[in-house]
Design a protein around this motif. Structure first.
Motif, PDB file in Angstrom:
ATOM      1  N   ALA A  15       0.822  -1.207   0.000  1.00  0.00           N
ATOM      2  CA  ALA A  15       0.000   0.000   0.000  1.00  0.00           C
ATOM      3  C   ALA A  15       0.860   1.263   0.000  1.00  0.00           C
ATOM      4  N   GLY A  16       1.921   1.276   0.814  1.00  0.00           N
ATOM      5  CA  GLY A  16       2.794   2.431   0.862  1.00  0.00           C
ATOM      6  C   GLY A  16       3.495   2.676  -0.456  1.00  0.00           C
ATOM      7  N   SER A  17       3.919   1.607  -1.112  1.00  0.00           N
ATOM      8  CA  SER A  17       4.573   1.749  -2.413  1.00  0.00           C
ATOM      9  C   SER A  17       3.598   2.288  -3.444  1.00  0.00           C
ATOM     10  N   CYS A  18       2.354   1.810  -3.419  1.00  0.00           N
ATOM     11  CA  CYS A  18       1.338   2.320  -4.337  1.00  0.00           C
ATOM     12  C   CYS A  18       1.109   3.813  -4.100  1.00  0.00           C
ATOM     13  N   ALA A  19       1.073   4.205  -2.831  1.00  0.00           N
ATOM     14  CA  ALA A  19       0.856   5.612  -2.507  1.00  0.00           C
ATOM     15  C   ALA A  19       2.002   6.477  -3.021  1.00  0.00           C
ATOM     16  N   ALA A  20       3.232   6.028  -2.809  1.00  0.00           N
ATOM     17  CA  ALA A  20       4.393   6.811  -3.240  1.00  0.00           C
ATOM     18  C   ALA A  20       4.427   6.965  -4.755  1.00  0.00           C
ATOM     19  N   LEU A  21       4.181   5.879  -5.472  1.00  0.00           N
ATOM     20  CA  LEU A  21       4.206   5.937  -6.938  1.00  0.00           C
ATOM     21  C   LEU A  21       3.056   6.785  -7.473  1.00  0.00           C
ATOM     22  N   SER A  22       1.894   6.660  -6.849  1.00  0.00           N
ATOM     23  CA  SER A  22       0.746   7.449  -7.279  1.00  0.00           C
ATOM     24  C   SER A  22       0.988   8.940  -7.035  1.00  0.00           C
ATOM     25  N   ALA A  23       1.653   9.266  -5.935  1.00  0.00           N
ATOM     26  CA  ALA A  23       1.974  10.658  -5.653  1.00  0.00           C
ATOM     27  C   ALA A  23       2.911  11.225  -6.719  1.00  0.00           C
ATOM     28  N   ILE A  24       3.899  10.433  -7.106  1.00  0.00           N
ATOM     29  CA  ILE A  24       4.819  10.854  -8.180  1.00  0.00           C
ATOM     30  C   ILE A  24       4.049  11.086  -9.471  1.00  0.00           C
ATOM     31  N   CYS A  28       3.887  15.055  -7.488  1.00  0.00           N
ATOM     32  CA  CYS A  28       4.864  15.264  -6.420  1.00  0.00           C
ATOM     33  C   CYS A  28       6.271  14.988  -6.941  1.00  0.00           C
ATOM     34  N   LYS A  29       7.218  15.824  -6.560  1.00  0.00           N
ATOM     35  CA  LYS A  29       8.598  15.669  -7.021  1.00  0.00           C
ATOM     36  C   LYS A  29       9.465  14.977  -5.977  1.00  0.00           C
ATOM     37  N   ARG A  30       9.316  15.401  -4.729  1.00  0.00           N
ATOM     38  CA  ARG A  30      10.135  14.842  -3.647  1.00  0.00           C
ATOM     39  C   ARG A  30       9.259  13.988  -2.737  1.00  0.00           C
ATOM     40  N   GLY A 500      -4.123   3.052  -1.566  1.00  0.00           N
ATOM     41  CA  GLY A 500      -2.795   3.604  -1.751  1.00  0.00           C
ATOM     42  C   GLY A 500      -2.769   4.614  -2.899  1.00  0.00           C
ATOM     43  N   ARG A 501      -3.432   4.254  -3.988  1.00  0.00           N
ATOM     44  CA  ARG A 501      -3.492   5.174  -5.140  1.00  0.00           C
ATOM     45  C   ARG A 501      -4.275   6.430  -4.781  1.00  0.00           C
ATOM     46  N   LYS A 502      -5.397   6.258  -4.089  1.00  0.00           N
ATOM     47  CA  LYS A 502      -6.194   7.419  -3.682  1.00  0.00           C
ATOM     48  C   LYS A 502      -5.380   8.334  -2.764  1.00  0.00           C
ATOM     49  N   ALA A 503      -4.639   7.729  -1.825  1.00  0.00           N
ATOM     50  CA  ALA A 503      -3.839   8.517  -0.891  1.00  0.00           C
ATOM     51  C   ALA A 503      -2.747   9.290  -1.617  1.00  0.00           C
ATOM     52  N   GLY A 504      -2.077   8.663  -2.574  1.00  0.00           N
ATOM     53  CA  GLY A 504      -1.032   9.340  -3.329  1.00  0.00           C
ATOM     54  C   GLY A 504      -1.566  10.512  -4.130  1.00  0.00           C
ATOM     55  N   GLY A 506      -4.304  12.124  -3.445  1.00  0.00           N
ATOM     56  CA  GLY A 506      -4.723  13.145  -2.476  1.00  0.00           C
ATOM     57  C   GLY A 506      -3.555  13.962  -1.973  1.00  0.00           C
ATOM     58  N   ALA A 507      -2.435  13.290  -1.732  1.00  0.00           N
ATOM     59  CA  ALA A 507      -1.240  14.001  -1.275  1.00  0.00           C
ATOM     60  C   ALA A 507      -0.777  15.019  -2.314  1.00  0.00           C
ATOM     61  N   ALA A 508      -0.851  14.650  -3.593  1.00  0.00           N
ATOM     62  CA  ALA A 508      -0.439  15.581  -4.656  1.00  0.00           C
ATOM     63  C   ALA A 508      -1.376  16.777  -4.725  1.00  0.00           C
ATOM     64  N   ARG A 509      -2.665  16.559  -4.523  1.00  0.00           N
ATOM     65  CA  ARG A 509      -3.604  17.694  -4.525  1.00  0.00           C
ATOM     66  C   ARG A 509      -3.282  18.664  -3.387  1.00  0.00           C
ATOM     67  N   VAL A 510      -2.976  18.116  -2.213  1.00  0.00           N
ATOM     68  CA  VAL A 510      -2.611  18.968  -1.082  1.00  0.00           C
ATOM     69  C   VAL A 510      -1.335  19.746  -1.388  1.00  0.00           C
ATOM     70  N   MET A 511      -0.368  19.077  -1.964  1.00  0.00           N
ATOM     71  CA  MET A 511       0.904  19.725  -2.300  1.00  0.00           C
ATOM     72  C   MET A 511       0.681  20.891  -3.272  1.00  0.00           C
ATOM     73  N   ARG A 512      -0.166  20.677  -4.261  1.00  0.00           N
ATOM     74  CA  ARG A 512      -0.421  21.725  -5.246  1.00  0.00           C
ATOM     75  C   ARG A 512      -1.163  22.915  -4.639  1.00  0.00           C
ATOM     76  N   SER A 513      -2.016  22.631  -3.649  1.00  0.00           N
ATOM     77  CA  SER A 513      -2.822  23.711  -3.070  1.00  0.00           C
ATOM     78  C   SER A 513      -2.067  24.490  -2.010  1.00  0.00           C
TER      79      SER A 513
END
Length: 513
Positions: A15-24, A28-30, A500-504, A506-513
């Protein structure tokens, strides 16, 4: 050292790996993955699975493009029924006694097929048809059963290896031996996480954090607190690092707990397996899932479950609990020569499990006394009574034939003679030598209680406001509300990928905002 990131993921498992890849993928850059365990324990519990993924699908032709082990010749001899969203939903709800959160279940089911396609294309997960676990060769045809058809080459090991390659290629940073100890808030919004790294307390900055660090199954204290004192003696199937950290981190800032804290995924496990962690080499081979083909008896020589109640997919996650309830917390699986040839070598090979063989049931009972059987006479009588009822059923229903790929109705219940505790399917006589037995215990896989999330975004819900905590997400075993009491096999990894994909994202949306 720059300690600022766009997204931080706690947990290096599926799940964590899916989240990280989905965020990229979402911008997300970093992205940083922090893992409590050392590098040799990468992958969390996902490493210890068989790689099974349950998904909605349209049948054989739908899944052929993503698997690697189905030639045209093999496909021509394979029977695979479609598995609908309605069936998937019904399986989760039925096994959970209709207590699962329907919105969470719907998210898993509706996102399952797309997640499988993404895993195959984006992560290059080496999917295969699970001929070795989910199909029987009957009359020259591979007949799949129990709704689940997909696995991964080399099981969980292959799953995590593919994730590791994808993370490296995507430029995701992974820190091992780095437990998260505190979540930081800024005006109610996640601003980072505090970790321990090389003995130093570091404060990492990030607008989004994904908790994907597992349940509490590896904590003896939390098992006793939530599941009961008997669970102190359960054997941990996977990583020793899932000790409830995600629960305490989120709850400390007001995250809402949700789901079934009284039950867990547990299964029939090798009684000689390590007590507090899985074996990285044998991994899922300690599973002992051949009980539908035979009988399970406790130390008093008595049966305690209906071994043929349903397909293994729908009973194995709860039968470990029933073994734990028996005297001594262990039991014996028993077969005769008629059934033992159908056992999976991955689980029952001579180099995997300690097997006891005998030329008669009496001799088998005598030998099992050295393994902990306390009442040999009761053991012998239990098998004899079982055989009498099977014979009576067969004489009354000569047209019912044994078929391991369907619920064949071959049982112990007839008008002439029946058992108080039936075997409802696959009830062959246990009378053809040589006889075989193995000793099994309860292996705990993961806990069902977790955090409340928004099913659309995987954002963690605040206990106080009932709204999402800005910047905090959750995926994997830590999600509460999906399973209650029991679960259909293969749905855990699928849920991990979906959320995991949803979380990634979501994290990118937060980063952009």
């Amino acid at each position: 050292m720059d300690l600022s990131f766009d997204c931080i993921v706690a947990g290096s498992g599926h799940a964590g790996s899916c989240a990280a890849l989905s965020a990229i993928d979402a911008g997300c850059k970093r992205v940083l993955v922090i893992e409590k365990g050392p590098p040799e324990w990468v992958g969390g519990n996902g490493y210890f699975t068989a790689g099974a993924h349950r998904t909605v699908h349209g049948g054989l032709q739908d899944l052929l493009p993503i698997v690697r082990n189905a030639t045209a010749e093999v496909a021509s001899t394979t029977d695979m029924d479609p598995y609908s969203a309605e069936e998937f939903t019904a399986d989760i709800m039925r096994l959970g006694n209709n207590q699962s959160d329907p919105t969470i279940v719907r998210a898993v089911v509706d996102g399952s097929r797309d997640a499988i396609g993404w895993l195959a294309e984006r992560v290059h997960i080496p999917f295969i048809f699970s001929f070795h676990r989910q199909a029987y060769l009957v009359n020259g045809r591979h007949k799949f059963w129990g709704g689940m058809v997909l696995s991964v080459e080399d099981g969980g090991k292959g799953l995590i290896a593919a994730h590791q390659q994808a993370l490296e290629k995507a430029g995701v940073t992974v820190w091992y031996d780095t437990p998260a100890v505190e979540l930081k808030l800024d005006h109610g919004h996640i601003s980072g996480v505090v970790v321990i790294r090389n003995g130093e307390r570091l404060q990492l900055s990030a607008p989004a954090v994904v908790l994907a660090c597992g349940g509490f199954e590896s904590s003896v204290d939390l098992r006793a607190k939530y599941l009961g004192s008997d669970w102190e003696r359960a054997k941990v199937r996977g990583t020793p690092y899932n000790t409830g950290d995600g629960l305490s981190l989120a709850h400390s800032i007001g995250g809402q707990l949700a789901g079934d804290f009284a039950h867990c995924h547990s299964t029939c496990w090798d009684a000689n397996a390590p007590a507090d962690r899985g074996d990285r080499v044998l991994s899922n081979q300690f599973t002992k899932s051949g009980y539908p083909l035979g009988l399970m008896l406790n130390t008093q020589g008595r049966r305690f479950v209906d071994e043929g109640q349903d397909f293994r997919n729908y009973t194995y996650a709860k039968f470990g609990r029933e073994i734990l309830r028996q005297p001594g917390g262990y039991a014996f699986q028993v077969w005769d020569a008629r059934a033992s040839g159908w056992l999976r070598m991955e689980e029952y090979g001579d180099d995997v499990v300690d097997k006891v063989s005998a030329a008669s049931v009496t001799e088998l009972a005598e030998k099992l006394q050295a393994k902990g059987l306390e009442d040999a006479d009761a053991f012998i009588e239990t098998v004899a009574a079982y055989n009498r009822t099977v014979t009576a059923f067969d004489e009354e229903h000569p047209s019912v034939k044994w078929d391991p790929a369907v619920k064949d109705g071959l049982s112990t219940q007839s008008t002439r003679e029946s058992l108080k505790l039936p075997k409802s399917n696959w009830a062959l006589p246990l009378d053809k030598p040589p006889f075989l037995a193995v000793k099994v215990a309860c292996g705990i896989t993961f806990t069902f209680g977790g955090l409340a999330i928004d099913p659309d975004t995987a954002a963690v819900i605040s206990e106080k406001t009932g709204q999402a905590i800005p910047g905090l997400f959750c995926a994997g075993e830590l999600v509460g509300g999906v399973f209650y009491g029991n679960y259909p096999g293969g749905s855990g990894l699928t849920a991990g990928a979906v959320f995991g994909r949803k979380a990634g994202r979501g994290a990118a949306r937060v980063m952009r905002s």
